[in-house]
Design an enzyme around this catalytic site. Structure first.
Site, short mmCIF file in Angstrom:
data_model
loop_
_atom_site.label_atom_id
_atom_site.label_comp_id
_atom_site.label_asym_id
_atom_site.label_seq_id
_atom_site.Cartn_x
_atom_site.Cartn_y
_atom_site.Cartn_z
CD GLU A 5 8.95 -13.75 -7.30
OE1 GLU A 5 9.80 -14.40 -6.68
OE2 GLU A 5 9.16 -12.59 -7.73
CG ASN A 10 -5.60 10.40 -5.65
OD1 ASN A 10 -4.87 10.47 -6.64
ND2 ASN A 10 -6.06 9.26 -5.17
CG ASP A 56 -4.72 7.73 -12.40
OD1 ASP A 56 -5.07 7.15 -11.34
OD2 ASP A 56 -5.53 8.22 -13.22
NE ARG A 93 14.88 -7.09 -5.89
CZ ARG A 93 14.81 -8.34 -5.47
NH1 ARG A 93 15.63 -8.76 -4.50
NH2 ARG A 93 13.95 -9.19 -5.99
CD GLU A 111 -4.56 3.47 -1.43
OE1 GLU A 111 -4.76 3.82 -0.27
OE2 GLU A 111 -5.47 3.48 -2.31
CG ASP A 143 -1.92 1.12 1.21
OD1 ASP A 143 -1.52 2.29 1.44
OD2 ASP A 143 -3.09 0.82 0.95
CB ILE A 144 1.06 4.25 -2.17
CG1 ILE A 144 1.47 3.38 -3.37
CG2 ILE A 144 1.82 5.58 -2.20
CD1 ILE A 144 1.15 4.01 -4.72
CG HIS A 156 -8.27 11.57 -8.98
ND1 HIS A 156 -8.33 10.54 -8.07
CD2 HIS A 156 -9.20 12.48 -8.58
CE1 HIS A 156 -9.25 10.79 -7.16
NE2 HIS A 156 -9.80 11.98 -7.45
CE LYS A 173 2.76 -19.85 -9.56
NZ LYS A 173 2.57 -20.42 -10.92
#
Length: 617
Positions: free
Chosen positions: A516, A489, A498, A544, A524, A481-482, A494, A531
């Protein structure tokens, strides 16, 4: 050899064999007849001698018997004559007549057995018959033999041996035989001439029909039988020519009208219209069955599989690659390739410019010019043929066929036409499946970021994950999540939000591996599925992404700033045996990161759960 000569020779052989049999029978019959006549004369002479000797005995003139016997020897054809006494007669009347003793073994055998003996002596120049006849004592003879001789009924009193010259009889038989042979030969010559003339019209017609049918059998339907000689022949030849003409018309029509339909092979190897028509009809039938089959296939992978089977099993193309070209992206991927054999062309990008087959839309064959495509580098004596085929404006396929000998190249070249027809029949169905894939992909991909959406996640959990779990696959689930995204926004609009979402998407894509994938879970929030991760690989990936995204500087409204992300992750099925609960645990870790300062990576532990949830853990 024509039929007339064959039939004449057969008849001549049969008649000759019959003649030889008849001549042999006549020769044997003549010989036996001559012997029978000689024996009759010998029997007659023996009776005369017997009766004369009896008369001499009765009249007491036995001393004059030699005069009588010498007179008989002077008869024609009588070479020798002698009388032999038996031991009993010699004992009774004495042995003063030494010339009446047995001369040879034949005389002794006849005196002993009482049975006559015949000896035939034949050479090329002479022929004689010797017969030795026994005189047997019998009371029925007149006078009674037993009254004069000291003998019993059936005793052998003596024998007479007569040698007859049968050369004249033999020569007579040979003359008759030669006359018969001459007559038969004349008859044979007449028969042969007669038969040859009578059957010649029929055999000539038969030979003409045979020759015509032979040429038709070899594939020449332009030949016509010549007119017959007999009335029946003329009708038969007319019917035969009509049949051949109909065949030629029908087969030429099939070859002309259907060859283009099936892109028939480059050259008909047998040059026979009938076999060509058979191949064309078989091709049409197989293509029809192929089309009906792929119409019911659900995906393009199924269609590619059918096409591969056709090339390998039906058309016997041994080594080949199938490339799928993305015209818009100018990329190429391998759909199929043989094991252990590298393609001569390994292009993956710039297909429209560098691939000669795709650029010219022509079939490229190295057999005609070894370096016709400078991008192709073959190992050893390998040769290649590239068949390009456009599916639509976005996709095309290339069949890359490999050969290592002339026979293989010849076979594959012969199959090019029919391969193109299979591709044509594949095109509309493959295009439809590709379009379905595009629509399906669009339905599963987020339009803003290009990442998978939640529908893709649902489909993955429902269809793919059960198979992977059966193979003991494990997963790491990351929730991202940002931080303070709503403020972006609200402050910059927006469009700025984006742009930041797109940048985060690219950052994540650059740091994951092919095993992956990323889901835009909502707003967001993003989900990364790993896997078979380890604790180290999962933590390393999360850190990372966190660090790389924090390095990015954004500028909006002349203001520059950086953004951070918070990440929480859990393991499935290590942390829970329920996938959706594992996502919930990752979400709890994300919430924990937000609550404890943001810009963090938190691994799920039981301590994060509330008391009630700990009890259910």
């Amino acid at each position: 050899m024509n039929s007339n000569k064959k039939i004449t020779l057969i008849i001549f052989s049969m008649v000759t064999l019959l003649t030889l049999i008849i001549v042999a029978l006549v020769a044997i019959g003549s010989r036996e007849s001559g012997y029978a006549g000689a024996k009759k004369r010998a029997y007659l002479t023996a009776d005369i001698v017997k009766n004369s000797l009896t008369s001499h005995m009765v009249n007491g003139n036995m001393h004059q018997r030699d005069v009588f016997l010498d007179s008989l020897e002077r008869m024609v054809e009588l070479n020798d004559l002698w009388v032999t006494r038996s031991p009993k007669v010699s004992q009774q009347f004495g042995t003063e007549a030494t010339n009446e003793l047995p001369r040879d073994e034949v005389d002794k055998k006849v005196l002993k057995t009482g049975k006559e003996e015949i000896v035939i002596d034949e050479t090329i120049q002479n022929a004689s018959l010797r017969i030795t006849i026994p005189y047997v004592a019998s009371a029925m003879d007149k006078p009674n033999c037993l009254s004069c001789h000291d003998a019993k009924e059936g005793d052998v009193l003596g024998a007479i041996s007569i040698k007859l010259d049968i050369q004249e009889d033999r020569m007579t038989s040979i003359g008759i035989l030669l006359n018969i042979i001459a007559t038969v030969i004349l008859f044979l010559v007449f028969i042969l001439i007669f038969i040859s003339r009578k059957i010649k019209p029929y055999t000539t017609s038969f030979d003409s029909i045979t020759e015509t049918l032979k040429q038709v059998h070899e594939g020449d339907y332009s030949v016509r039988a010549p007119k017959g000689i007999l009335k029946e022949d003329k009708e038969a030849f007319m019917w035969l020519n009509e049949i051949i003409e109909k065949l030629e018309t029908v087969l030429t029509g099939i070859e002309k009208n259907l060859t283009a339909f099936v892109h028939n092979r480059s050259t008909n190897l047998n040059n026979d219209k009938l076999l060509t028509a058979k191949e064309i009809i078989e091709d049409i039938s197989e293509i029809y069955n192929f089309k009906k089959t792929i119409e019911t296939d659900l995906t393009k992978d199924d269609i590619y599989y059918r096409l591969i089977q056709v090339l390998k099993d039906k058309l016997k193309v041994k080594d080949f690659y199938i490339f799928e070209n993305d015209i818009q992206k100018d990329e190429r991927k391998i759909i199929y390739g043989p094991k252990g054999i590298k393609p001569c062309c390994d292009l993956r990008n710039d297909i429209k410019e560098l691939c000669r087959a795709e650029r010219t839309s022509n079939i490229i064959c190295s057999e005609n010019f070894p370096e016709i495509c400078r991008m192709a580098k073959c190992e050893g004596s390998m040769e290649y043929t590239c068949i390009p085929f456009t599916i639509n404006d976005q996709k095309s396929i290339t069949i890359h066929i490999l050969c290592d000998n002339k026979e293989c190249s010849k076979h594959n070249k012969y199959q090019i036409g029919i391969i193109k027809k299979y591709l044509e029949e594949t095109k509309p169905i493959l295009e439809s499946r590709m379009l379905m894939d595009v629509l399906r992909q669009r339905n599963l991909v987020d339009g803003l970021t290009g990442l998978y959406n939640r529908k893709y996640l649902d489909e993955f959990v429902e269809k793919t994950m059960p198979n992977e779990l059966a193979q003991d696959t494990t997963y790491a689930i990351m929730f991202l999540d940002i931080d303070y995204f709503k403020m972006i926004n609200d402050t910059y609009g927006h469009d700025a939000g984006d742009a930041i979402l797109q940048k985060l998407s690219r950052t994540m894509q650059e740091n994951i591996t092919p095993s992956e994938f990323i889901i835009r879970f909502g707003g967001e929030e993003f989900l990364i599925i790993m896997k078979n991760p380890t604790e180290e690989s999962a933590q390393e990936l999360a850190k990372r992404i966190n660090e790389e995204f924090a390095k990015i500087v954004f500028t909006f409204n002349n203001e520059s700033f950086s953004k951070t992300v918070s990440i929480g992750y859990s393991f499935f099925p290590a942390d829970t045996d329920q996938f959706w609960k594992s996502i919930k645990y990752a979400d709890l870790c994300l919430y924990e990161a937000k609550e404890t300062g943001r810009n963090k990576v938190i691994r799920f532990t039981k301590e994060i759960l509330k008391n009630g949830e700990k009890a259910d853990y």
